[in-house]
Structures are given as structure tokens and as C-alpha cells.
Design an enzyme around this catalytic site. Structure first.
Site, short mmCIF file in Angstrom:
data_model
loop_
_atom_site.label_atom_id
_atom_site.label_comp_id
_atom_site.label_asym_id
_atom_site.label_seq_id
_atom_site.Cartn_x
_atom_site.Cartn_y
_atom_site.Cartn_z
N GLY A 248 38.65 24.65 42.82
CA GLY A 248 38.93 24.18 44.16
C GLY A 248 39.29 22.72 44.27
O GLY A 248 39.37 22.17 45.36
N SER B 256 41.59 26.62 39.77
CA SER B 256 42.87 26.12 40.30
C SER B 256 44.07 26.74 39.61
O SER B 256 45.09 26.07 39.39
CB SER B 256 42.93 24.58 40.22
N HIS C 126 28.88 33.16 39.06
CA HIS C 126 29.84 32.13 39.44
C HIS C 126 29.14 30.79 39.57
O HIS C 126 27.98 30.71 39.98
CB HIS C 126 30.51 32.52 40.76
N ASN D 132 39.19 36.21 43.97
CA ASN D 132 37.84 35.96 44.48
C ASN D 132 38.00 35.27 45.83
O ASN D 132 38.28 34.08 45.91
CB ASN D 132 37.07 35.07 43.50
N TRP D 133 37.84 36.06 46.90
CA TRP D 133 38.06 35.54 48.25
C TRP D 133 36.97 34.57 48.69
O TRP D 133 37.13 33.85 49.66
CB TRP D 133 38.13 36.69 49.26
N LYS D 134 35.84 34.58 48.01
CA LYS D 134 34.68 33.75 48.37
C LYS D 134 34.29 34.06 49.83
O LYS D 134 34.44 35.19 50.28
CB LYS D 134 34.97 32.27 48.11
N GLU E 121 35.37 29.34 33.77
CA GLU E 121 35.75 28.50 34.89
C GLU E 121 35.17 27.10 34.71
O GLU E 121 33.97 26.88 34.96
CB GLU E 121 35.22 29.09 36.20
N GLY F 227 40.88 31.92 42.93
CA GLY F 227 40.19 31.58 44.17
C GLY F 227 41.17 31.44 45.33
O GLY F 227 41.64 32.42 45.90
N GLY F 228 41.51 30.20 45.69
CA GLY F 228 42.32 29.92 46.87
C GLY F 228 43.62 30.68 46.93
O GLY F 228 44.03 31.17 48.00
N GLU G 257 29.28 28.53 41.66
CA GLU G 257 28.76 28.24 43.00
C GLU G 257 27.41 28.92 43.22
O GLU G 257 26.52 28.37 43.87
CB GLU G 257 29.78 28.68 44.05
#
Length: 251
Positions: free
Chosen positions: A174, A214, A96, A9-11, A168, A235-236, A98
Site C-alpha cells: 500500500g 504494490s 497477512h 485481496n479487497w481488504k 509480501e 491489494g489496491g 496487517e
């Protein structure tokens, strides 16, 4: 057997050129290797159509990170499920944390998005998870159960069977803090039982439940070794091709 999946998930990261380059890099690293999981890239809308073209479609699928809860019309700035499908993408991330937190997406909104995704033959990757305050007050199981029930339990058995879930814990997204393997397994086992109570053990046993929060190359193998953890929504670590492939290799 249920599918094992590692989805990136590049966001809201990577401009157009950077994103296409990352998609190519992941595809090149995958090459002709055999992996024991499905690989998905969740890109911003601007990358979808070209990412579909540049990756090896036999090895890698492409997902949008969101879709509108309306099929079409005067909704400036929105992107419909039909539009996403027309790019060649096969999946869409819905719910998600967010999106829930920053854009006030409700159970009903997410229900509508899921329905439109399925109607357009997109596979929803449906996100669920609790905040730190909810875990600390021991209502985390109730929160996650409600998120599933209110947005998904109207589905037929057949349509629910097309859903991928992603647990999640919001407190681990993050932050560098990861749920322990035991915490992840405990929640995934609970989620599978919630599904079983509604749709039966057969459906529950084939539902893919990913862990997000994470997840990185150093902890992926331990997390994925749990019997009810079927992969990750990353994610990251998905923004670097080498790191992402190390997570894929954890299977």
C-alpha cells in the site's frame, strides 16, 4: 508444474452491493477467455456466499481474508473455517502482515488457523514478509524463514503441499513502493530453498509462491517473469476490475 495464481485481496473495502457488483464485473470481463493462471477473489466475509454464486466457478475461485483459530464456540465476532467452507469459498488468506501487526497474531495462532483451514478443505494462502527495519538490518531472510518454520513446518508433506505462500514485503504494501524484480526473485528463491531443506526439492518445486506488495498492471509482467514468482496477491489494484484483469493478463 506448479499453479500460477492471481488473487485479489479487497481488504476492508466495498459495501455489500458494491462488492457483489465488482465480483460480477470481474466475472463478466473474464467471460470465456482462456487465462494462464488461476483467478481468486479475496472478499470480506459479507460477500462470500453471494460472490460464489455470481462468478463463473469454472474460471474464478473465492477466498476469505481470515478465519478464527477456534473451530466453534463463544467467540463473539469470529468466523470459523467451517463457516467459510459452507459458503462455497475454497481458499482463505492467513497471516497477512496487517493481521500480524494490528491484531497481534502469533506464530501459534496462525498455526492453529492453518490446521483448521486444512481440516475444512480450505486452501490457505499463507502470507510472510519482513518490515523495512528488518530488511535494513539484514535479518529479512531470518524473519521470513521463522514465519514459515514456526507456523507451517509441523505439517505433513501432504498437507504442506496444499499451501499457497504469498511473500509480501511489509514496506511495499500500500505504499506504492515495490520490491524490484531482483529483490522479489531473491526472496522467492530463498523461500523455495527453505521448503526444499524441510520437505525436499519435489515439494519445493510445486509450491506456489505469490508476490504481494504494490503489484499493479504496469509492473506485474516483469515481476511474474521471474522463475520463482508464481503470481500475485493483489491489494489496491484488485478493487478495479479492469486493473485486476490486466494483472491476470500479465501471464
Amino acid at each position: 508444474m506448479r499453479k500460477k495464481i492471481v488473487a485479489g485481496n479487497w481488504k476492508m473495502n466495498k459495501n455489500y452491493a458494491e462488492g457483489i457488483e465488482l465480483a460480477k464485473e470481474v466475472s463478466n470481463l473474464v467471460g470465456n477467455k482462456t487465462f494462464h493462471c488461476e483467478i481468486i477473489l479475496g472478499t470480506p466475509f459479507i460477500h462470500l456466499a453471494e460472490a460464489v454464486k455470481v462468478v463463473n466457478s469454472q474460471k474464478i475461485s473465492v477466498a476469505a481474508q481470515n478465519c478464527a483459530n477456534k473451530p466453534s464456540g463463544a467467540y463473539t465476532g469470529e468466523v470459523s473455517a467451517e463457516m467459510i467452507k459452507s459458503t462455497g469459498a475454497s481458499h482463505v488468506i492467513i497471516g497477512h502482515s496487517e493481521r500480524r501487526a494490528y491484531y497481534a497474531e502469533t506464530y501459534q495462532t496462525l498455526k492453529e488457523k492453518v490446521d483448521l483451514a486444512l481440516q475444512n478443505n480450505l486452501i490457505p494462502i499463507f502470507c510472510i514478509g519482513e518490515k523495512l527495519s528488518e530488511r535494513e538490518t539484514s535479518i529479512h531472510f531470518d524473519i521470513v524463514k521463522a514465519q514459515i518454520q514456526e507456523s507451517l513446518f509441523h505439517l505433513s508433506e501432504e498437507n504442506f503441499g496444499r499451501i499457497v505462500l504469498a511473500y509480501e514485503p511489509v514496506w511495499a504494501i500500500g505504499t506504492g513502493v515495490t520490491a524490484t524484480p531482483d529483490q522479489a526473485q531473491e526472496m522467492h528463491f530463498f523461500i523455495r530453498n527453505v521448503i526444499s531443506d524441510k520437505y525436499g526439492k519435489g515439494i519445493a518445486d510445486v509450491t506456489t509462491i505469490l508476490y504481494g506488495g504494490s503489484c499493479n498492471p504496469s509492473n506485474a509482467k516483469e515481476l511474474f517473469s521471474n522463475p520463482d514468482v508464481d503470481g500475485g496477491l493483489i491489494g489496491g489494484a484488485s478493487l478495479k476490475a479492469d486493473d485486476f484483469l490486466k494483472i491476470v493478463d500479465a501471464f
